[in-house]
Design a protein around this motif. Structure first.
Motif, mmCIF file in Angstrom:
data_model
loop_
_atom_site.group_PDB
_atom_site.id
_atom_site.type_symbol
_atom_site.label_atom_id
_atom_site.label_comp_id
_atom_site.label_asym_id
_atom_site.label_seq_id
_atom_site.Cartn_x
_atom_site.Cartn_y
_atom_site.Cartn_z
ATOM 1 N N LYS A 115 11.745 -4.324 -24.817
ATOM 2 C CA LYS A 115 10.339 -3.931 -24.668
ATOM 3 C C LYS A 115 9.497 -4.596 -25.984
ATOM 4 O O LYS A 115 8.299 -4.728 -26.074
ATOM 5 C CB LYS A 115 10.273 -2.350 -24.530
ATOM 6 C CG LYS A 115 8.941 -1.811 -24.513
ATOM 7 C CD LYS A 115 8.903 -0.346 -24.617
ATOM 8 C CE LYS A 115 7.471 0.256 -24.433
ATOM 9 N NZ LYS A 115 6.418 -0.415 -23.586
ATOM 10 N N VAL A 116 10.132 -4.303 -27.133
ATOM 11 C CA VAL A 116 9.571 -4.725 -28.673
ATOM 12 C C VAL A 116 9.341 -6.218 -28.299
ATOM 13 O O VAL A 116 8.212 -6.812 -28.610
ATOM 14 C CB VAL A 116 10.393 -4.625 -29.577
ATOM 15 C CG1 VAL A 116 9.757 -4.877 -30.998
ATOM 16 C CG2 VAL A 116 10.670 -2.963 -29.774
ATOM 17 N N LEU A 117 10.379 -7.020 -27.934
ATOM 18 C CA LEU A 117 10.212 -8.403 -27.723
ATOM 19 C C LEU A 117 9.198 -8.885 -26.804
ATOM 20 O O LEU A 117 8.376 -9.823 -26.945
ATOM 21 C CB LEU A 117 11.411 -9.104 -27.561
ATOM 22 C CG LEU A 117 12.692 -8.900 -28.648
ATOM 23 C CD1 LEU A 117 13.997 -9.389 -28.166
ATOM 24 C CD2 LEU A 117 12.279 -9.597 -29.871
ATOM 25 N N GLY A 118 9.116 -7.972 -25.728
ATOM 26 C CA GLY A 118 8.312 -8.316 -24.656
ATOM 27 C C GLY A 118 6.737 -8.101 -25.226
ATOM 28 O O GLY A 118 5.735 -9.028 -24.952
ATOM 29 N N ASP A 119 6.286 -7.182 -26.137
ATOM 30 C CA ASP A 119 4.994 -6.978 -26.663
ATOM 31 C C ASP A 119 4.855 -7.955 -27.763
ATOM 32 O O ASP A 119 3.394 -8.317 -27.860
ATOM 33 C CB ASP A 119 5.102 -5.401 -27.518
ATOM 34 C CG ASP A 119 5.395 -4.282 -26.469
ATOM 35 O OD1 ASP A 119 4.918 -4.478 -25.171
ATOM 36 O OD2 ASP A 119 5.680 -3.265 -26.828
ATOM 37 N N LEU A 120 5.814 -8.724 -28.219
ATOM 38 C CA LEU A 120 5.400 -9.712 -29.122
ATOM 39 C C LEU A 120 5.041 -11.165 -28.407
ATOM 40 O O LEU A 120 4.850 -11.998 -29.017
ATOM 41 C CB LEU A 120 6.534 -10.139 -30.176
ATOM 42 C CG LEU A 120 7.026 -8.858 -31.087
ATOM 43 C CD1 LEU A 120 8.425 -9.312 -31.835
ATOM 44 C CD2 LEU A 120 5.766 -8.940 -32.014
ATOM 45 N N LEU A 121 5.332 -11.208 -27.147
ATOM 46 C CA LEU A 121 4.926 -12.356 -26.415
ATOM 47 C C LEU A 121 3.515 -12.921 -26.479
ATOM 48 O O LEU A 121 3.248 -13.990 -26.657
ATOM 49 C CB LEU A 121 5.497 -12.563 -24.722
ATOM 50 C CG LEU A 121 7.093 -12.042 -24.816
ATOM 51 C CD1 LEU A 121 7.195 -12.256 -23.301
ATOM 52 C CD2 LEU A 121 7.825 -13.161 -25.396
ATOM 53 N N PRO A 122 2.651 -12.028 -26.454
ATOM 54 C CA PRO A 122 1.083 -12.654 -26.412
ATOM 55 C C PRO A 122 0.951 -13.069 -27.758
ATOM 56 O O PRO A 122 0.100 -14.159 -27.714
ATOM 57 C CB PRO A 122 0.329 -11.141 -26.166
ATOM 58 C CG PRO A 122 1.189 -10.301 -25.383
ATOM 59 C CD PRO A 122 2.679 -10.736 -25.809
ATOM 60 N N THR A 123 1.681 -12.485 -28.882
ATOM 61 C CA THR A 123 1.368 -12.976 -30.317
ATOM 62 C C THR A 123 1.797 -14.476 -30.261
ATOM 63 O O THR A 123 1.449 -15.408 -30.813
ATOM 64 C CB THR A 123 2.138 -12.148 -31.311
ATOM 65 O OG1 THR A 123 1.560 -10.745 -31.194
ATOM 66 C CG2 THR A 123 1.815 -12.646 -32.611
#
Length: 218
Positions: A115-123
């Motif tokens: 989940k954390v890594l998925g949230d970093l994808l837009p960045t």
């Protein structure tokens, strides 16, 4: 004449006494109600009959006892076999349960940061776009060096947690990891290859987080 009569009378009396004695001798041996001879309270043939009956009963009960013992032995062996099978089945189920728990724990630890890594994808996408379009302007050249350094460090950090980028120009198109959004003619690329990457895809371990959006060479 009188002597003759006396002798006759004496003989008759003696005969009577002799018959009496025979009758008394015969009284000692009588026949009981069950057919055995009894003399002086002793039954003849009774012991032999009882022994014969007892032997016959033993002959009849012996096969029944052997059959019962054989049936009991068969039931005991069957119970032992069922208990052994049940014990082996329980041991196998317990072993499978332990393996499943271990596998689920490993997967949970491996994909705990999903989940954390998925949230970093837009960045990562924004940094990638800044590098792609900022390189066309000379005024942004110095700023792009800092953006490129930040993008590199961020990629290295997420790769340590198993995140890998997908999608490179020139590689063969794979519908499992690529999402084709159109076709583009690139003479320097082979047919059915990635002509241009519009958005990078990412994979966490063996799990695909997002396919790469690409243009395909016809």
């Amino acid at each position: 004449m009188q002597r003759h009569k006396m002798n006759h009378s004496f003989g008759q009396q003696g005969g009577q006494q002799g018959g009496h004695g025979e009758n008394e001798a015969d009284c000692h041996c009588t026949r009981s109600e069950d057919g055995f001879l009894e003399q002086d309270g002793i039954l003849f043939g009774q012991t032999t009959g009882k022994n014969a009956t007892s032997a016959a009963e033993q002959d009849e009960t012996a096969p029944a006892a052997e059959h019962a013992a054989s049936a009991e032995s068969i039931i005991e062996e069957r119970c032992k076999a069922e208990l052994t099978e049940l014990r082996l089945r329980n041991a196998a189920e317990m072993d499978n349960f332990k393996k499943r728990l271990t596998r689920e724990h490993e997967e949970q630890m491996r994909y705990a940061a999903e989940k954390v890594l998925g949230d970093l994808l837009p960045t990562l996408d924004n940094l990638d776009l800044a590098l792609r379009y900022g390189s066309k302007s000379e005024a942004c050249k110095d700023m792009l060096q800092g953006v490129a350094m930040t993008h590199k460090l961020l990629l290295e950090a997420v790769e340590k947690h198993g995140l890998k980028p997908l999608g490179e120009e020139g590689e063969e198109f794979d519908p499992n990891v690529h999402e084709a959004v159109g076709f583009e003619d690139r003479p320097d690329f082979a047919p059915n290859s990635v002509a241009r990457v519009l958005q990078r895809g990412f994979k966490l371990g063996d799990r695909l987080l997002r396919p790469a959006k690409v243009m395909v060479k016809q």
